[in-house]
Scaffold this motif. Structure first.
Motif, mmCIF file in Angstrom:
data_model
loop_
_atom_site.group_PDB
_atom_site.id
_atom_site.type_symbol
_atom_site.label_atom_id
_atom_site.label_comp_id
_atom_site.label_asym_id
_atom_site.label_seq_id
_atom_site.Cartn_x
_atom_site.Cartn_y
_atom_site.Cartn_z
ATOM 1 N N MET A 1 0.841 -1.167 0.000
ATOM 2 C CA MET A 1 0.000 0.000 0.000
ATOM 3 C C MET A 1 0.893 1.239 0.000
ATOM 4 N N ILE A 2 0.548 2.200 -0.801
ATOM 5 C CA ILE A 2 1.252 3.478 -0.799
ATOM 6 C C ILE A 2 0.668 4.335 0.314
ATOM 7 N N CYS A 3 1.543 4.838 1.153
ATOM 8 C CA CYS A 3 1.138 5.637 2.309
ATOM 9 C C CYS A 3 1.734 7.039 2.168
ATOM 10 N N TYR A 4 0.938 8.048 2.474
ATOM 11 C CA TYR A 4 1.385 9.435 2.348
ATOM 12 C C TYR A 4 1.754 10.052 3.699
ATOM 13 N N ARG A 5 2.057 9.228 4.681
ATOM 14 C CA ARG A 5 2.486 9.717 5.997
ATOM 15 C C ARG A 5 3.676 10.674 5.892
ATOM 16 N N PRO A 6 4.685 10.379 5.057
ATOM 17 C CA PRO A 6 5.818 11.313 4.951
ATOM 18 C C PRO A 6 5.411 12.703 4.463
ATOM 19 N N ILE B 1 -6.013 16.784 -1.508
ATOM 20 C CA ILE B 1 -5.646 16.809 -0.093
ATOM 21 C C ILE B 1 -6.381 15.693 0.638
ATOM 22 N N ASP B 2 -7.645 15.485 0.300
ATOM 23 C CA ASP B 2 -8.431 14.409 0.908
ATOM 24 C C ASP B 2 -7.852 13.041 0.559
ATOM 25 N N LYS B 3 -7.408 12.865 -0.686
ATOM 26 C CA LYS B 3 -6.775 11.606 -1.098
ATOM 27 C C LYS B 3 -5.494 11.363 -0.310
ATOM 28 N N LEU B 4 -4.735 12.418 -0.075
ATOM 29 C CA LEU B 4 -3.516 12.287 0.733
ATOM 30 C C LEU B 4 -3.859 11.865 2.161
ATOM 31 N N ARG B 5 -4.902 12.440 2.713
ATOM 32 C CA ARG B 5 -5.334 12.089 4.076
ATOM 33 C C ARG B 5 -5.757 10.629 4.182
ATOM 34 N N LYS B 6 -6.399 10.126 3.115
ATOM 35 C CA LYS B 6 -6.982 8.779 3.140
ATOM 36 C C LYS B 6 -6.127 7.739 2.427
ATOM 37 N N ASN B 7 -4.894 8.111 2.041
ATOM 38 C CA ASN B 7 -3.984 7.196 1.332
ATOM 39 C C ASN B 7 -4.621 6.598 0.081
ATOM 40 N N LYS B 8 -5.345 7.418 -0.657
ATOM 41 C CA LYS B 8 -5.948 6.996 -1.915
ATOM 42 C C LYS B 8 -4.963 7.255 -3.051
ATOM 43 N N PRO B 9 -5.129 6.571 -4.177
ATOM 44 C CA PRO B 9 -4.187 6.740 -5.294
ATOM 45 C C PRO B 9 -4.142 8.169 -5.845
ATOM 46 N N LEU B 10 -2.922 8.602 -6.182
ATOM 47 C CA LEU B 10 -2.691 9.886 -6.848
ATOM 48 C C LEU B 10 -1.926 9.615 -8.133
ATOM 49 N N ASN B 11 -2.082 10.489 -9.120
ATOM 50 C CA ASN B 11 -1.311 10.292 -10.350
ATOM 51 C C ASN B 11 0.092 10.882 -10.196
ATOM 52 N N THR B 12 0.967 10.473 -11.062
ATOM 53 C CA THR B 12 2.366 10.894 -10.957
ATOM 54 C C THR B 12 2.551 12.383 -11.231
ATOM 55 N N THR B 13 1.673 12.973 -12.008
ATOM 56 C CA THR B 13 1.756 14.414 -12.243
ATOM 57 C C THR B 13 1.531 15.175 -10.939
ATOM 58 N N THR B 14 0.573 14.746 -10.156
ATOM 59 C CA THR B 14 0.302 15.374 -8.867
ATOM 60 C C THR B 14 1.478 15.187 -7.923
ATOM 61 N N LEU B 15 2.029 13.982 -7.888
ATOM 62 C CA LEU B 15 3.199 13.732 -7.040
ATOM 63 C C LEU B 15 4.369 14.621 -7.470
ATOM 64 N N ASN B 16 4.564 14.762 -8.767
ATOM 65 C CA ASN B 16 5.609 15.634 -9.291
ATOM 66 C C ASN B 16 5.375 17.080 -8.854
ATOM 67 N N ASP B 17 4.141 17.538 -8.960
ATOM 68 C CA ASP B 17 3.810 18.908 -8.550
ATOM 69 C C ASP B 17 4.104 19.124 -7.062
ATOM 70 N N LEU C 1 10.419 12.260 -3.896
ATOM 71 C CA LEU C 1 9.219 11.443 -3.785
ATOM 72 C C LEU C 1 9.151 10.720 -2.440
ATOM 73 N N SER C 2 10.283 10.290 -1.937
ATOM 74 C CA SER C 2 10.290 9.584 -0.653
ATOM 75 C C SER C 2 9.898 10.492 0.510
ATOM 76 N N ASP C 3 9.907 11.806 0.289
ATOM 77 C CA ASP C 3 9.452 12.743 1.308
ATOM 78 C C ASP C 3 7.930 12.924 1.270
ATOM 79 N N ILE C 4 7.298 12.291 0.298
ATOM 80 C CA ILE C 4 5.852 12.407 0.134
ATOM 81 C C ILE C 4 5.148 11.064 0.317
#
Length: 72
Positions: free
Chosen positions: A1-6, A32-48, A57-60
């Motif tokens: 599971m991808i987790c956005y805790r970082p 922001i809600d997806k980050l809170r709930k560890n839901k999938p994000l696209n790579t463009t958003t992660l890049n932004d 990326l490991s900081d996110i």
């Protein structure tokens, strides 16, 4: 599971807030809600987010093994 805790630690240590992400950088409240709930994000958003927070990326996100992960 991808987790956005970082992400939350990185955000706390930056000059940004969820308010500035939404209003200054145009990150949607749904993202922001997806980050809170560890839901999938696209790579463009992660890049932004990496660009805005000046981080890697490991900081996110991190991968956390989970028995509920769907096997391929």
């Amino acid at each position: 599971m991808i987790c956005y805790r970082p992400f939350w630690d990185t955000l706390k240590n930056s000059k940004e807030t969820t308010y500035t992400l939404i209003n200054k950088h145009h990150i949607s409240s749904a993202t922001i809600d997806k980050l809170r709930k560890n839901k999938p994000l696209n790579t463009t958003t992660l890049n932004d987010l990496c660009m805005i927070l000046n981080c890697s990326l490991s900081d996110i996100a991190e991968y956390v093994p989970n028995n509920n992960d769907q096997r391929l």
